[in-house]
Each structure stands twice: as C-alpha cells, then as structure tokens.
Design a protein around this motif. Sequence first.
Motif, PDB file in Angstrom:
ATOM      1  N   LEU A  93      38.680 -19.374 -10.840  1.00  0.00           N
ATOM      2  CA  LEU A  93      37.872 -19.472 -10.958  1.00  0.00           C
ATOM      3  C   LEU A  93      38.397 -20.399 -12.694  1.00  0.00           C
ATOM      4  O   LEU A  93      38.731 -20.436 -13.324  1.00  0.00           O
ATOM      5  N   GLN A 111      38.535 -13.995 -22.735  1.00  0.00           N
ATOM      6  CA  GLN A 111      37.347 -14.881 -23.222  1.00  0.00           C
ATOM      7  C   GLN A 111      37.105 -14.579 -24.633  1.00  0.00           C
ATOM      8  O   GLN A 111      37.080 -13.992 -24.895  1.00  0.00           O
ATOM      9  N   LEU A 150      41.709 -17.772 -16.565  1.00  0.00           N
ATOM     10  CA  LEU A 150      42.156 -16.192 -15.834  1.00  0.00           C
ATOM     11  C   LEU A 150      43.805 -16.246 -16.473  1.00  0.00           C
ATOM     12  O   LEU A 150      44.398 -17.454 -16.613  1.00  0.00           O
ATOM     13  N   GLN A 162      30.114 -21.650  -8.368  1.00  0.00           N
ATOM     14  CA  GLN A 162      28.818 -20.281  -9.049  1.00  0.00           C
ATOM     15  C   GLN A 162      28.293 -20.523 -10.532  1.00  0.00           C
ATOM     16  O   GLN A 162      29.243 -21.389 -10.969  1.00  0.00           O
ATOM     17  N   TYR A 168      40.678 -12.350 -16.670  1.00  0.00           N
ATOM     18  CA  TYR A 168      40.499 -13.077 -17.997  1.00  0.00           C
ATOM     19  C   TYR A 168      40.317 -12.385 -18.865  1.00  0.00           C
ATOM     20  O   TYR A 168      39.833 -11.497 -19.269  1.00  0.00           O
ATOM     21  N   GLY A 215      33.987  -5.690 -18.928  1.00  0.00           N
ATOM     22  CA  GLY A 215      34.399  -6.197 -19.863  1.00  0.00           C
ATOM     23  C   GLY A 215      35.087  -4.852 -21.281  1.00  0.00           C
ATOM     24  O   GLY A 215      34.283  -4.177 -21.662  1.00  0.00           O
ATOM     25  N   PHE A 262      32.193  -9.528 -11.570  1.00  0.00           N
ATOM     26  CA  PHE A 262      32.663  -9.012 -12.772  1.00  0.00           C
ATOM     27  C   PHE A 262      32.165  -7.699 -13.775  1.00  0.00           C
ATOM     28  O   PHE A 262      30.775  -6.851 -13.687  1.00  0.00           O
ATOM     29  N   GLY A 263      33.253  -7.176 -13.853  1.00  0.00           N
ATOM     30  CA  GLY A 263      33.390  -5.957 -14.843  1.00  0.00           C
ATOM     31  C   GLY A 263      32.167  -6.121 -16.375  1.00  0.00           C
ATOM     32  O   GLY A 263      32.529  -7.509 -16.311  1.00  0.00           O
ATOM     33  N   ARG A 266      24.317 -21.818 -24.603  1.00  0.00           N
ATOM     34  CA  ARG A 266      23.800 -20.819 -25.162  1.00  0.00           C
ATOM     35  C   ARG A 266      22.608 -20.962 -24.945  1.00  0.00           C
ATOM     36  O   ARG A 266      21.447 -22.402 -26.070  1.00  0.00           O
ATOM     37  N   TYR A 275      41.036  -9.323 -10.810  1.00  0.00           N
ATOM     38  CA  TYR A 275      41.314 -10.992 -11.379  1.00  0.00           C
ATOM     39  C   TYR A 275      40.993 -10.674 -13.031  1.00  0.00           C
ATOM     40  O   TYR A 275      40.376  -9.132 -13.306  1.00  0.00           O
ATOM     41  N   LEU A 327      29.902 -10.751 -17.007  1.00  0.00           N
ATOM     42  CA  LEU A 327      29.289 -11.920 -16.293  1.00  0.00           C
ATOM     43  C   LEU A 327      28.271 -11.441 -15.102  1.00  0.00           C
ATOM     44  O   LEU A 327      28.986 -10.347 -14.324  1.00  0.00           O
ATOM     45  N   PHE A 353      35.906 -21.668 -16.046  1.00  0.00           N
ATOM     46  CA  PHE A 353      34.903 -22.168 -16.072  1.00  0.00           C
ATOM     47  C   PHE A 353      34.886 -23.136 -17.303  1.00  0.00           C
ATOM     48  O   PHE A 353      35.569 -23.529 -17.619  1.00  0.00           O
ATOM     49  N   GLY A 354      33.016 -23.012 -17.639  1.00  0.00           N
ATOM     50  CA  GLY A 354      32.889 -24.379 -18.597  1.00  0.00           C
ATOM     51  C   GLY A 354      32.545 -23.692 -20.184  1.00  0.00           C
ATOM     52  O   GLY A 354      32.748 -22.013 -19.928  1.00  0.00           O
ATOM     53  N   GLY A 355      32.327 -24.203 -20.986  1.00  0.00           N
ATOM     54  CA  GLY A 355      32.594 -23.444 -22.375  1.00  0.00           C
ATOM     55  C   GLY A 355      30.896 -22.455 -22.488  1.00  0.00           C
ATOM     56  O   GLY A 355      30.489 -22.209 -23.157  1.00  0.00           O
ATOM     57  N   LEU A 391      37.918  -9.541 -19.588  1.00  0.00           N
ATOM     58  CA  LEU A 391      37.312  -9.006 -18.006  1.00  0.00           C
ATOM     59  C   LEU A 391      38.502  -9.346 -17.264  1.00  0.00           C
ATOM     60  O   LEU A 391      39.207  -9.824 -16.384  1.00  0.00           O
ATOM     61  N   PHE A 396      26.962 -18.876 -13.394  1.00  0.00           N
ATOM     62  CA  PHE A 396      27.077 -17.116 -14.173  1.00  0.00           C
ATOM     63  C   PHE A 396      25.741 -16.661 -15.003  1.00  0.00           C
ATOM     64  O   PHE A 396      25.353 -18.021 -16.237  1.00  0.00           O
ATOM     65  N   LEU A 444      27.139 -19.780 -17.450  1.00  0.00           N
ATOM     66  CA  LEU A 444      28.301 -20.356 -17.794  1.00  0.00           C
ATOM     67  C   LEU A 444      28.723 -20.528 -15.763  1.00  0.00           C
ATOM     68  O   LEU A 444      27.862 -20.386 -15.238  1.00  0.00           O
ATOM     69  N   GLY A 489      32.717 -17.326 -28.363  1.00  0.00           N
ATOM     70  CA  GLY A 489      32.308 -19.323 -28.000  1.00  0.00           C
ATOM     71  C   GLY A 489      32.610 -20.041 -26.700  1.00  0.00           C
ATOM     72  O   GLY A 489      31.972 -21.276 -26.717  1.00  0.00           O
ATOM     73  N   GLN A 490      33.845 -19.686 -26.020  1.00  0.00           N
ATOM     74  CA  GLN A 490      34.127 -20.208 -24.792  1.00  0.00           C
ATOM     75  C   GLN A 490      33.781 -19.317 -23.485  1.00  0.00           C
ATOM     76  O   GLN A 490      33.657 -18.454 -23.732  1.00  0.00           O
ATOM     77  N   GLY A 491      34.584 -20.386 -22.249  1.00  0.00           N
ATOM     78  CA  GLY A 491      34.302 -19.372 -21.171  1.00  0.00           C
ATOM     79  C   GLY A 491      35.662 -18.742 -20.978  1.00  0.00           C
ATOM     80  O   GLY A 491      36.634 -18.710 -21.334  1.00  0.00           O
ATOM     81  N   PRO A 492      35.786 -17.713 -19.766  1.00  0.00           N
ATOM     82  CA  PRO A 492      36.749 -17.190 -19.788  1.00  0.00           C
ATOM     83  C   PRO A 492      37.693 -17.608 -18.856  1.00  0.00           C
ATOM     84  O   PRO A 492      37.732 -18.892 -18.637  1.00  0.00           O
ATOM     85  N   GLN A 539      48.929 -18.485 -16.870  1.00  0.00           N
ATOM     86  CA  GLN A 539      48.650 -18.669 -17.635  1.00  0.00           C
ATOM     87  C   GLN A 539      48.586 -17.128 -18.495  1.00  0.00           C
ATOM     88  O   GLN A 539      48.446 -16.923 -18.958  1.00  0.00           O
ATOM     89  N   GLN A 590      33.424 -13.696  -6.809  1.00  0.00           N
ATOM     90  CA  GLN A 590      33.916 -13.023  -7.924  1.00  0.00           C
ATOM     91  C   GLN A 590      32.856 -11.857  -8.651  1.00  0.00           C
ATOM     92  O   GLN A 590      31.104 -12.475  -9.103  1.00  0.00           O
TER      93      GLN A 590
END
Lengths: 111, 112
Positions: free
Chosen positions: B100, A37, A45, B34, A35, A105, A102-103, B107, A33, B44, B102-104, A91, B36, B89, A40-43, A59, A100
């Motif tokens: 997946l 990011q 896809l 999940q 992603y 990034g 993750f690397g 922090r 995958y 992550l 994700f939510g925001g 990511l 994270f 997350l 301030g936001q989630g990743p 997307q 999943q």
Amino acid sequence: EAGVAQSPRYKIIEKRQSVAFWCNPISGHATLYWYQQILGQGPKLLIQFQNNGVVDDSQLPKDRFSAERLKGVDSTLKIQPAKLEDSAVYLCASSLYGEQFFGPGTRLTVL
Amino acid sequence: KQEVTQIPAALSVPEGENLVLNCSFTDSAIYNLQWFRQDPGKGLTSLLLIQSSQREQTSGRLNASLDKSSGRSTLYIAASQPGDSATYLCAVTGNAGNMLTFGGGTRLMVKP
C-alpha cells in the motif's frame, strides 16, 4: 473475529537503545506488513511477509532495523540502535485477499 | 514510483454538511484503492475498498469513487456528524504486489 494485536502500545527509550515490537495477525492471514507512521504523515511500508518469507523490504533501514516471522504467524520488529528520527507509530497489518487490516500500533518515542 | 496526494490536508465544516475528500495517484496501474479512517492515537480502520475494475463503493453515508484513467478518487461523506472527525487516508495497491502507498491524509473536523 479477533483483530490484529500489537504490543506494547507505547514505548519510550533513549537514543542508541534497542527496542522490539510484537504483532499477532488475524488468524489465517498469510500476508503481514510493518509500517512506520511519522506524525502528520501517511504510513510508509517497512517490510512485507508472505507466510514466513520476505516479499519486500526495500524501505527497511537494514543497518538498524530487522524483522522476522519465524513460524509464519507472529512477527517481531526490532530497532538497534534507535535514533531520534525513529520516533513514530509502528503499525502492523495483515491481509488475506488484498484488503489490509491494521492493528492499533505502537507509539515509540526516542529521547 | 507511485505517489499519492490528498487535498485538502485539513478541513473544518459545520455539522450536517456534505463534503468531498480528494485523492490523486501518479501511476494508474493499480490493483485496488482503500480509504481508511484514523482516530488520534489509534490504528487505521478500513472504510471502503474499490477494486481497479470498479467505479464506486458505498457504505452508509460514505461513497467512494474511482477514476483510474485520471488517477483520482473521491470520498463523499453525506450529512457529516461530529463523530466523523478523524484523519482520512487514501492508499493504493500496485499491480506488482500488495504494498500500500498512502497519501498524507485529510484531517477532518466536524463542528456541532
């Protein structure tokens, strides 16, 4: 077991330039995958590969973004031309049985 | 379209407190969920994975619960430490595939 590798870790370019990111997934993981990011936001896809085939790229901004996974292992993500709003962390993740990994990034800054 | 929301967006607590992070999702037809952890400038790290048939998972001081019918999950952190400071997350995988959502994130700052 080695994790997901990505390079470069950081990249600064000017708008309208092109850039490429590389990802090497965990050995044996068929699904990969990419992603995006934004700070301030989630990743979010961008694209999902199963082996070397695309499963979901709904997307991915296809007018400027492209990705490939030619031999079903490594993958590259390219942006051409870059825009200011592409500044983000990109990511890469891979999975085998649904979980999943993750690397670290690639942080892209577009000036 | 699946939407994932995390509350609160930020949280600051003194060391030693027990705390709860909340995650809600709009479509209950999920394959798994999940949690994270993300440290500044890093990727992550998967903390806990809960399959849709499970109610909770535990790892050390972390406990995650899942209520699929109400579209909620909570991450409980016991006896918080400054090293727990990070962004947490939550993400869900839909039944249609492995994507997946994700939510925001929340922090978290744990003060010594």
